[in-house]
Design an enzyme around this catalytic site. Structure first.
Site, PDB file in Angstrom:
ATOM      1  N   ASP A 476       1.050  -1.289   0.022  1.00  0.00           N
ATOM      2  CA  ASP A 476       0.106   0.105   0.007  1.00  0.00           C
ATOM      3  C   ASP A 476       0.980   1.174   0.019  1.00  0.00           C
ATOM      4  OD1 ASP A 476      -2.378   1.565   0.081  1.00  0.00           O
ATOM      5  OD2 ASP A 476      -3.145   0.191   1.598  1.00  0.00           O
ATOM      6  N   ASP A 544     -10.799   2.196  -3.299  1.00  0.00           N
ATOM      7  CA  ASP A 544     -11.343   1.806  -1.765  1.00  0.00           C
ATOM      8  C   ASP A 544     -12.744   1.714  -1.765  1.00  0.00           C
ATOM      9  OD1 ASP A 544      -9.145   1.319  -0.545  1.00  0.00           O
ATOM     10  OD2 ASP A 544      -8.719   3.399   0.337  1.00  0.00           O
TER      11      ASP A 544
HETATM   12  C1  GLA Z   1      -5.986   1.802   2.106  1.00  0.00           C
HETATM   13  C2  GLA Z   1      -6.371   0.582   1.111  1.00  0.00           C
HETATM   14  C3  GLA Z   1      -7.304  -0.290   1.724  1.00  0.00           C
HETATM   15  C4  GLA Z   1      -6.706  -0.569   3.123  1.00  0.00           C
HETATM   16  C5  GLA Z   1      -6.172   0.474   3.976  1.00  0.00           C
HETATM   17  C6  GLA Z   1      -5.541   0.051   5.415  1.00  0.00           C
HETATM   18  O1  GLA Z   1      -6.782   2.688   2.106  1.00  0.00           O
HETATM   19  O2  GLA Z   1      -6.788   1.120   0.019  1.00  0.00           O
HETATM   20  O3  GLA Z   1      -7.507  -1.460   1.054  1.00  0.00           O
HETATM   21  O4  GLA Z   1      -5.703  -1.666   2.737  1.00  0.00           O
HETATM   22  O5  GLA Z   1      -5.271   1.318   3.292  1.00  0.00           O
HETATM   23  O6  GLA Z   1      -5.032   0.984   6.201  1.00  0.00           O
END
Ligand code: GLA
Length: 726
Positions: A476, A544
């Site tokens: 990430d 997301d």
């Molecule tokens: C980001 C990612 C999510 C998740 C969060 C965790 O927003 O896109 O899928 O992994 O971080 O903190």
């Protein structure tokens, strides 16, 4: 031969396109043509006119019709009398800007060039040829090598450039494009993908105007805001007809794509690095590499263009164990648990996943350091056994014993101020001296332009990943770079580029050390969804926003430039966490199945009926992997204008297809029937539908379409497989 070089003309031929350039009598490299495959020499296209205020280079003598302000060029620079956007800008240490490049060499080789430290399309010598055109300036000690990769079968041409300092004093690069394309005729439309976290890659189509348009990211990453991809299209072009050109950067930092018309109605299209804070020092004998761009042309509309790009990425960028392989169906812990879990809860998820016939459990954020919310812990990649209540090895063993694969989340480029790493190395964060840093999600960005920082993070990750086989890693990156200051250099103009090299270095090393591991990258959802990342990660978390209806537009936009089987897509709970919408589980699954497919919810909170449906959905996805992962993705409607969104995954030999259609609103009983018109089928074939067993002629499916059943209610989805019967 893909590349023809005769006298002063160089032609690059692919199955359906020709790209042509010419070394003119002054030694400059002019662009002649890019479009439908063509024989002959297109130098007749170039006008030579006496234009006021356009300037003539000194070596044109008194010839006022030779002006680089009007001539189509391959790699224009400032200082030659061209006042349009340059492809390259260099400044010497004593402040002289500009250069005038002339051809000093042409080389044709079999195979495809590679770029050191940067991702690039790869192909063997039976699949590709490389052209290197060397340009130099008599007065400025600079050598520019324009690299062209030609993949004839795939209708792909790639471009990159190497800039070498051949003198004995440093110069700086302040603008560097991989591609310059000058079109003498028009008008054109520009299609681009804008967005924000939760609504990435929204489609925008505008005419190319006399005011230059720039798609550019100043965020240090390719970004949610300005995806490094664009299409230039004739105004009448649609999915199945018309001319269009794609340009796609193979780079994950800030990019720029520029389009603009000049006063004489020619259009310039460029793609390369964002010039934001770029002042890259090139010392004597050193070479700077401009990242690669992929080009493709289609005379038959957007669908074929997207298919060519998807195939190029699938066959010539993706690497690793899941190249040409369907990816596992996963259960991710994030939306189901967020930061609240222990080892037993994760094991419970794993058991449910197994019972529902899924392949992989992914432990998302929260398993390391002090990390019970997003204010602390990043940078401390040490298992929090106290929170888990067990060692990670024991958790992994038990997941494996269930017959499931194991995956884990990391965010290697980041650091929380409340972390042991930051306390030990505050100078490793990108912070401008004398100023408070900008925080994003409470966190700072680590200085990946410094190899010692990358090495440290690598070692931390290896210490975790070496403990047991880990089959999947989610990488990430949850903020943009707002403070560009490295304590490792006195040349701040190199930091953003070197940061990306550091990122690629770490990804490359992890990929090599764990060759069986599937890497999914992510950046607050789809904030770094680019072709560069797809060289290291087989799939990228698309957004997301997991709402099935919002996803239709996000995935529609993404599908123009990227293989849909690289789009991370999950079924999540309802009401949806991001927007509160309630959609049927069938619809959520149909939409997620356009991408990698998985679940992100707590199965313990699902009904027995829904759990059974998950099992059926997993089986359906497995039965259709041949089409989803190896077929052509074809858009069948525009979600911005249609009351349903439909697409198909069509076998390359047109022997079968999977049709998916999703209603985006309520259907009233008395509404006119909605027909989905297919394309990319065999017109002469008859197809049997898995849903009603009826036989449908290919030609009629493409001419008139197939009616969607009348059904009251909202957000219905239909997923039907068709196979040829003769
Ligand atoms: C980001 C990612 C999510 C998740 C969060 C965790 O927003 O896109 O899928 O992994 O971080 O903190």
């Amino acid at each position: 031969m893909a590349i023809e070089h005769t006298d002063n003309v160089i032609s690059l031929h692919t199955a359906h396109s020709t790209y042509q350039m010419m070394v003119d009598e002054t030694g400059r490299l002019l662009h002649l043509y890019y479009g439908r495959r063509s024989a002959g020499v297109m130098d007749y296209l170039i006008p030579y006119n006496d234009r006021g205020f356009c300037g003539n280079p000194y070596d044109a003598g008194n010839n006022r019709t030779y002006s680089l302000a009007c001539l189509p060029q391959e790699y224009p620079t400032f200082g030659t009398g061209d006042f349009r956007s340059p492809a390259l800008e260099v400044v010497t240490e004593d402040g002289k800007s500009g250069c005038d490049l002339k051809v000093t060499g042409v080389l044709v080789e079999n195979g495809k060039y590679a770029l050191e430290g940067l991702p690039a399309v790869h192909a063997d010598s039976s699949e590709a040829q490389t052209l290197v055109v060397t340009l130099e300036d008599k007065n400025v000690p600079i050598k520019v090598e324009l690299l062209y990769g030609v993949l004839p079968e795939g209708d792909i041409i790639t471009r990159a450039a190497k800039i070498t300092n051949t003198g004995d004093t440093r110069f700086y690069i302040t603008r560097a494009m991989a591609v310059n394309l000058d079109f003498l005729t028009g008008p054109w439309d520009l299609l681009s993908l804008y967005g924000y976290q939760g609504m990435e890659r929204q489609m925008q189509r505008t005419p190319v105007t006399f005011a230059e348009q720039r798609i550019t990211s100043r965020r240090g990453t390719s970004s949610h805001q300005a995806n490094p991809f664009a299409i230039l299209a004739a105004p009448e072009t649609n999915e199945n007809s018309g001319s269009c050109y794609a340009v796609e950067m193979v780079y994950s930092g800030g990019c720029e794509i520029l389009a603009g018309r000049d006063p004489y109605r020619a259009t310039r299209l460029q793609a390369g690095l964002s010039e934001h804070l770029l002042r890259y020092p090139v010392d004597p004998g050193k070479t700077f590499v401009v990242p690669e761009a992929i080009l493709s042309f289609s005379a038959t509309g957007f669908s074929d263009l997207s298919i060519r790009l998807a195939d190029c990425i699938r066959d010539h960028l993706m690497r690793g164990p899941y190249k040409h392989k369907a990816t596992p169906i996963l259960l991710n812990s994030w939306e189901g648990c967020y930061f609240t879990f222990d080892g037993n809860k994760l094991l419970a998820l794993a058991k449910e996943a197994k019972e529902m016939d899924l392949d992989l459990l992914v432990v998302d954020d929260g398993w390391f350091g002090k990390r019970d919310d997003d204010t602390s812990g990043l940078g401390d990649w040490v298992v929090n056994e106290k929170k888990l209540g067990m060692p990670l090895t024991s958790l992994i063993d038990q997941v494996h014993d269930l017959g499931l694969s194991f995956g884990i989340w990391v965010e290697p480029e980041m650091v929380s101020e409340d972390s042991d790493l930051y306390r030990a190395h505050p100078d490793w964060a990108l912070v401008t001296p004398g100023r408070y840093p900008v925080r994003g999600r409470y966190q700072l960005v680590l200085d990946f332009s410094r190899p010692e920082v990358v090495d440290h993070v690598y070692q931390q990750l290896v210490d975790v990943l070496d403990q047991r086989p880990v089959e999947y890693l989610k990488w990430d990156c949850n903020r943009s770079i707002a403070d560009v200051w490295s304590n490792g250099t006195s040349d701040q103009g190199r930091v953003l580029y070197d940061y990306v090299l550091g990122l690629y270095d770490l990804l490359e090393r992890l990929g090599k050390r764990y060759p069986k591991m599937l890497i999914e990258t992510c950046s607050g959802g789809g904030g770094r969804f680019d072709a560069g990342m797809l060289c290291y990660s087989r799939q990228i978390w698309c957004s997301d926003n997991t709402d099935a209806i919002d996803r239709l537009k996000i995935q529609y936009g993404t599908s123009f430039g990227y293989p849909t089987d690289a789009m991370g897509a999950h079924v999540s709970k309802v009401p949806n966490e991001q927007c509160g919408r309630i959609t049927p589980i069938e619809t959520r699954a149909a939409v997620a199945m356009a991408g990698t497919f998985g679940y992100e919810l707590d199965p313990a909170k699902m009904s027995e009926d829904d759990r059974n449906k998950v099992r059926e959905q997993a089986a359906f996805r497995r039965a259709n992997e041949d089409l989803i992962f190896f077929g052509d993705y074809v858009r069948l409607s525009d979600p911005y204008t249609s009351s349903f969104t439909a697409w198909s995954n069509v076998a390359k030999d047109r022997s079968a297809f999977l049709l998916t259609a999703v209603e985006t609103g309520i259907q009233f009983a008395d509404e006119p029937v909605r027909y989905v018109k297919l394309s990319h089928l065999n017109a002469d074939a008859l197809y049997r539908c898995s849903f009603d067993g009826k036989v449908y002629p290919g030609a009629a499916l493409m001419e008139t379409g197939i009616p969607l059943p009348q059904a009251k209610g909202e957000y219905h989805a239909f997923q039907w497989r068709f196979e040829t019967v003769r």
